[in-house]
Design an enzyme around this catalytic site. Structure first.
Site, PDB file in Angstrom:
ATOM      1  N   THR A 134     -20.417 -36.139  19.647  1.00 27.03           N
ATOM      2  CA  THR A 134     -20.400 -37.417  20.375  1.00 27.03           C
ATOM      3  C   THR A 134     -19.548 -37.376  21.636  1.00 27.03           C
ATOM      4  O   THR A 134     -18.463 -36.809  21.653  1.00 27.03           O
ATOM      5  CB  THR A 134     -19.866 -38.510  19.431  1.00 27.03           C
ATOM      6  OG1 THR A 134     -20.665 -38.500  18.242  1.00 27.03           O
ATOM      7  CG2 THR A 134     -19.943 -39.892  20.066  1.00 27.03           C
ATOM      8  N   ILE A 147     -16.385 -63.131  -3.735  1.00 26.85           N
ATOM      9  CA  ILE A 147     -16.053 -63.383  -5.135  1.00 26.85           C
ATOM     10  C   ILE A 147     -14.553 -63.592  -5.301  1.00 26.85           C
ATOM     11  O   ILE A 147     -14.107 -64.415  -6.101  1.00 26.85           O
ATOM     12  CB  ILE A 147     -16.565 -62.222  -6.025  1.00 26.85           C
ATOM     13  CG1 ILE A 147     -18.099 -62.271  -6.098  1.00 26.85           C
ATOM     14  CG2 ILE A 147     -15.955 -62.277  -7.423  1.00 26.85           C
ATOM     15  CD1 ILE A 147     -18.727 -61.072  -6.773  1.00 26.85           C
ATOM     16  N   GLY A 155     -12.742 -64.847  -3.092  1.00 26.34           N
ATOM     17  CA  GLY A 155     -12.405 -66.080  -2.395  1.00 26.34           C
ATOM     18  C   GLY A 155     -11.234 -65.914  -1.445  1.00 26.34           C
ATOM     19  O   GLY A 155     -11.115 -64.925  -0.731  1.00 26.34           O
ATOM     20  N   GLY A 156     -10.341 -66.887  -1.482  1.00 25.42           N
ATOM     21  CA  GLY A 156      -9.191 -66.868  -0.578  1.00 25.42           C
ATOM     22  C   GLY A 156      -8.382 -65.596  -0.739  1.00 25.42           C
ATOM     23  O   GLY A 156      -7.968 -64.973   0.237  1.00 25.42           O
ATOM     24  N   GLU A 191     -22.959 -41.089  12.466  1.00 26.10           N
ATOM     25  CA  GLU A 191     -23.973 -40.134  12.013  1.00 26.10           C
ATOM     26  C   GLU A 191     -25.381 -40.661  12.179  1.00 26.10           C
ATOM     27  O   GLU A 191     -26.232 -40.470  11.320  1.00 26.10           O
ATOM     28  CB  GLU A 191     -23.751 -39.825  10.526  1.00 26.10           C
ATOM     29  CG  GLU A 191     -22.388 -39.289  10.227  1.00 26.10           C
ATOM     30  CD  GLU A 191     -22.375 -37.805  10.093  1.00 26.10           C
ATOM     31  OE1 GLU A 191     -23.472 -37.219   9.970  1.00 26.10           O
ATOM     32  OE2 GLU A 191     -21.286 -37.246  10.120  1.00 26.10           O
TER      33      GLU A 191
END
Lengths: 395, 383, 261
Positions: B125, B336, B338-339, B362
């Protein structure tokens, strides 16, 4: 006679004579021969380098249990005093002896320990079998095994109680194997059944299961007893009893173990865990090792000892001798405070006989709450400092 | 059709799982938070013969197959995503040398890599060459007994910490992809320097450095494969990398799923554990199904590779599906919790940030779709 | 150094539960593992071999399934593994077990050191090691937290009730080790694959010449007559309050106990 000289192999070298504590063997006419003093302690067997002494092991089924009588408690001592665990053996031994209608005897092995014989009598022994020799000053497997086997073979007790301490758990299985006796480890309960057999109750599977064990015919029935579970015998100085001394000749050259160094435990500034009346224990809930300072402070304010869960010891937060649990120590304090400890069975086994248990944990489902007398679900980092404050202010 | 691992594969998986659970997982938070290359973990992988799983024994490897490499990748990624990522990126250097290396190159470079004595990296890259691999501008000019490299690579995983690099440069930029050539370049070669280490959305302990080539002389014998055959080296490497990325995504998704399941059984609301609520159960069911489906796609691609059969389409499918699945799954895990799931006290927000990477590296999801479509259309044209 | 390590395959007792109805152990789903202390023993043996050269032989008395524990030991690096197995050994208590193991060790021949874990986490007796040493007529060193070979002698630091002692014995000898002695290594993958193919030697009663009267049920003086789950303590008081109130209540409780420090 369970010991036999294999004449073709005997070279009359005299190693066996050197090893024998009791003048039980002598070289006569170029052969080793047993004398009347031999009490089959077995010291000569290991000492012989030519394998010329054979042991005819009596099979369990061929033992005559009626030939054995009496309850024995093996003493453990340190710094000129009987250990608390020995007093527990005497207390328990007294109960068992009374149930059987037989005497309770102490077995006392060491050097310069004669005064302790009186102490054993004061704590309930009717007779004390004493073996006193300079070479017995420190516990070593070989001489202690030879001496104890000799005593047992001579006096034939039906029950022998040993403390399940490192010393006891080193000695008892060696003695049991030599005598072909049945040994039950780490007993937390003992009683006599209708067949006059010792019923031994002890934890197995990491404390998940209790097992009851008997030894039908092999004698003596040997049990190592977990310290800090049984009640120690009270002391009555007016009690009288007999002291029976057995002279021995021991040879340092035949002792396999050399003690190079003894290192006393460096206390943590707190009281010794085994005997402590108050124990404050920390677990994983403390988060980081530095937070053990909280535990130490609370223990210090209460004058108690510091304990730890296995998880914290494994993580290296605190030395192993603080570990309370199945593979650590058992404690039986009046007050046990478990801080941030979840209460796995293996830990409970080490402290559930505590009189009062206080548990502080943020997880309401922690198993420790099943055994807690007082359970607080909350943040230990808030509760413990406040508790310390309150205790300081009142005291 | 047999969906079981072989006994050897199962034995290795079992052993790696114990190690990952015992050694990597308990310290995963710490490994990530440190912001340093996880040398200790990688050293342990080397000690356990995990850095050359698919390499032949004569080059210091385990001599096992790519399916084994893949299942191990899931375990490592699930226990510690950073360690899993290092493991995966290392293979991108190992594999091209396995495929294209001469005997001398294998002796010299493959053995230390397989033994984990050296870490590997793959440099393709560039700032102007992401999806468009053909646009690689790092120039390689033959000068006597060496090629002189000039140019910059970015985002290179293990860059700066790896000792051995497979670098794709261009000997003839006008020919585009047809000028690409692969080189083996060792750290410490004069003219080979490292630049910026990217500060990323996640993986703060994963090195993703710039590689800077300034008149860097690379000996002729370090050409990997043949001159102008570099595009093929890159494509083969990325082909395997797809499976690696796919299974890495499965790993992080599985970690999120397991955490969410455990949490949902403990957390109580309205007088019950939230695991008893159907909406939570629905999420967990979808998560579990998707993780399983993704794993099967990855294993199927690895199996095809082990059979010596074409696997490009299947690997692309595995990578595409697994990466997008990981994003969905980790997002659900945060939901699930939550906070609490949104805080740094719990690992699921990290899993979610980590999952995003798999949709990009990739070969982005977009590229994977093009690859798959081209296979699909070609196959349709043939029938 | 010729080292023999005695190991036992046990149920993972951290996972074991008792069925409250039948008082029996619930073994379902509970993994069989190598006794953790025995893993420390294997590790200690491997470290000694690394320092002094020699051979590590791992033995176990158990059913056919125990072979997997032996393979795990080979994966860690043990040179040879022997399974001592016979229907005649079933029902052995610790006395009978040490008898059988002693017969097996005699068949192995000369050795310098026998290593055992301090206790098995199912039986928790810590008796087989010393029993084995007694039958072989060799010295024993129990609860070793450090072990080394110096000038041809075995030196060990033992854990005592309150502190430690350092002892020395001449080999051959038997040593039991505690958990803190080392960190058992994870098996490398080369070891794992080697272990899968390794030949496991199997010895039955005839092979090691055991007298049936001293093995199995017949050779076991102790019998388990009953098992039951441990007693539960009476339910305690749950203090539901904020930190300040809870701390106050606890202080009250403690003061009320009138404990002398």
């Amino acid at each position: 006679m369970p010991l036999r000289i294999i004449e073709e192999k005997c070279t009359a070298c005299g190693l066996c004579v050197r090893a024998c504590p009791y003048d039980g063997i002598a070289v006569v006419d170029k052969l080793a021969r047993f004398t009347e003093q031999c009490n089959v302690c077995g010291a000569c067997v290991a000492a012989c380098e030519f394998e010329a002494i054979a042991v005819e092991v009596t099979h369990t089924a061929d033992v005559d249990p009626t030939a054995y009588s009496g309850v024995w408690a093996l003493a453990e001592h340190a710094d000129g005093a009987l250990r608390k665990s020995t007093l527990e053996l005497l207390g328990e031994g007294r109960r068992l002896a009374d149930a059987l209608g037989v005497p309770l005897s102490g077995a006392l092995v060491g050097s310069g320990v004669e005064p302790l014989a009186q102490a054993m009598i004061a704590h309930g022994a009717d007779t004390v079998y004493l073996v006193d020799d300079p070479l017995l000053a420190s516990y070593r497997t070989g001489p202690y095994t030879d001496v104890l086997c000799g005593l047992i073979n001579t006096h034939k007790p039906e029950i022998v109680l040993v403390s399940a301490t490192p010393q006891g758990r080193d000695l008892a299985p060696r003695v049991a194997a030599r005598l072909g006796a049945g040994l039950t480890a780490d007993c937390t309960g003992l009683h006599i059944n209708d067949d006059r057999l010792l019923v031994q109750t002890r934890p197995a599977f990491g404390g998940n299961l209790m097992a009851q064990i008997v030894c039908r015919t092999a004698r003596p029935q040997i049990a190592t007893v977990r310290p800090n579970v049984m009640k120690p015998a009270p002391r009555h100085d007016a009690r009288t009893g007999q002291v029976h001394r057995t002279p021995v000749h021991l040879d340092e050259r035949t002792v396999a173990t050399k003690i190079i160094e003894v290192i006393r435990e460096q206390g943590d500034g707190g009281a010794n865990l085994a005997d402590a009346q108050i124990v404050v224990s920390g677990g994983r809930g403390l988060g980081v090792p530095e937070n053990f300072a909280l535990i130490r402070e609370l223990a210090h304010v209460l004058g108690g000892a510091v304990g730890a869960s296995r998880a914290t010891v494994d993580a290296g937060w605190i030395p192993a001798y603080h570990q309370v649990g199945q593979t650590g120590r058992t404690v039986q304090p009046k007050l046990y405070i478990a801080v941030g400890i979840s209460g796995a069975v293996q830990h409970l086994v080490g402290m559930q006989s505590s009189e009062t248990i206080i548990a502080i944990n943020k997880d309401p489902h922690a198993p420790i709450f099943d055994v807690a007398t007082y359970g607080v679900v909350g943040d230990l980092f808030e509760i413990v400092p406040k508790l310390i404050e309150h205790l300081k202010n009142r005291g | 059709m047999n969906f079981e691992l072989t006994e050897d594969q199962a034995a290795i998986l079992e052993a790696v799982r114990e190690f990952a659970r015992g050694e990597l997982a308990p310290r995963a938070e710490e490994t990530d938070a440190k912001g340093e290359f996880p040398w200790e973990n990688v050293r342990k992988l080397a000690e356990l013969d995990l850095m050359g799983i698919a390499v032949e024994e004569k080059y210091g490897g385990l001599g096992a197959d790519f399916t084994t490499w893949t299942v191990v990748g899931e375990e490592l990624s699930s226990a510690c995503t950073t360690t899993g990522a290092v493991y995966g990126a290392h293979m991108l250097c190992v594999y091209p040398i396995m495929l294209f290396g001469t005997e001398e190159q294998k002796q010299k470079h493959l053995t230390p890599l397989a033994r984990g004595e050296k870490i590997g990296a793959f440099g393709l890259t560039e700032p102007m060459a992401g999806s468009d691999a053909g646009s690689v501008r790092t120039r390689a000019v033959l000068d006597g007994d060496a090629y002189v490299l000039n140019g910059t690579k970015i985002f290179i995983t293990n860059g700066g910490d790896a000792e051995t690099y497979v670098i794709i440069a261009n000997v003839d930029p006008e020919k585009g992809a047809r000028g690409l050539t692969a080189f083996i370049v060792e750290k410490g070669t004069p003219g080979f320097a490292f630049g910026k280490n990217e500060k990323k959305m996640a993986y703060s302990s994963l090195s993703n450095r710039e590689l800077i080539f300034t008149d860097c002389r690379v000996p002729r014998e370090n050409v990997l494969g043949r001159e102008r055959r570099g595009f093929r080296v890159a494509m083969e490497t990325l082909g395997l990398g797809r499976i690696g990325m796919g299974i890495g995504a499965v790993g992080v998704a599985r970690a999120a799923l397991e955490y969410a399941v455990g949490y949902s059984k403990q957390r109580r609301q309205f007088g019950q554990p939230i695991s008893s609520f159907q909406l939570i159960q629905a999420m967990l069911a979808d998560m579990a199904t998707e993780v399983d489906a993704a794993r099967l796609l990855c294993l199927r691609a690895a199996w095809l590779k082990d059979q010596g059969r074409p696997f490009e389409k299947e690997a692309a499918m595995a990578k595409l599906y697994s990466s997008e699945m990981a994003m969905r799954t980790t997002t659900k895990a945060v939901q699930i919790l939550g906070g609490y799931g949104y805080t740094k006290d719990y690992p699921v927000e990290r899993y979610m940030r980590e999952a995003k990477l798999f949709e990009i590296v990739e070969g982005t999801s977009e590229i994977q779709r093009l690859v798959i479509a081209s296979h699909v259309l070609r196959q349709a044209a043939e029938s | 150094m010729n080292i023999v390590v005695c190991i036992k395959q046990v149920p993972d007792t951290t996972e074991v539960r008792v069925d409250p109805e039948t008082n029996a152990l619930v073994r379902e789903g509970v993994k069989s593992i190598t006794n953790p202390f025995d893993e420390n023993a294997i590790e200690a043996a491997l470290q000694l071999r690394e320092q002094h050269g020699g051979k590590v032989t791992v033995i176990t008395m158990g059913p056919g399934q125990a072979e997997s524990a032996l393979r795990d030991a080979i994966a860690m690096g043990a040179d040879e593994a022997i399974l001592i197995s016979d229907a005649a050994f079933r029902g052995s208590d610790t006395l009978a077990t040490s008898y059988v193991l002693a017969q097996a060790v005699r068949k192995i021949g000369a050795f310098d050191l026998i290593l055992c874990g301090k206790q098995a986490i199912d039986g928790d007796t810590a008796q087989v090691g010393p029993g084995l040493a007694e039958r072989l007529g060799i010295p024993q060193v129990t609860f070793a937290i450090e072990l080394s070979v110096e000038n041809g002698k075995l030196r060990a630091r033992r854990v005592l009730e309150s502190g430690f002692e350092v002892v020395e014995v001449k080999p051959p000898a038997l040593v039991t080790v505690v958990k803190q002695i080392n960190e058992p290594r994870y098996p490398g993958m080369k070891g794992v694959l080697r272990a899968r193919k390794a030949p496991i030697v199997r010895w039955d009663a005839a092979a090691i010449g055991t007298d049936p009267r001293f093995a199995g049920f017949d050779g076991s003086p102790t019998w388990v007559v009953r098992v039951f789950p441990p007693e539960r303590r009476a339910k305690g008081e749950r203090i539901q309050a904020d930190a300040e109130t809870a701390a106050k209540r606890l202080a009250e409780v403690i003061e009320g106990m009138h404990l002398s420090p």
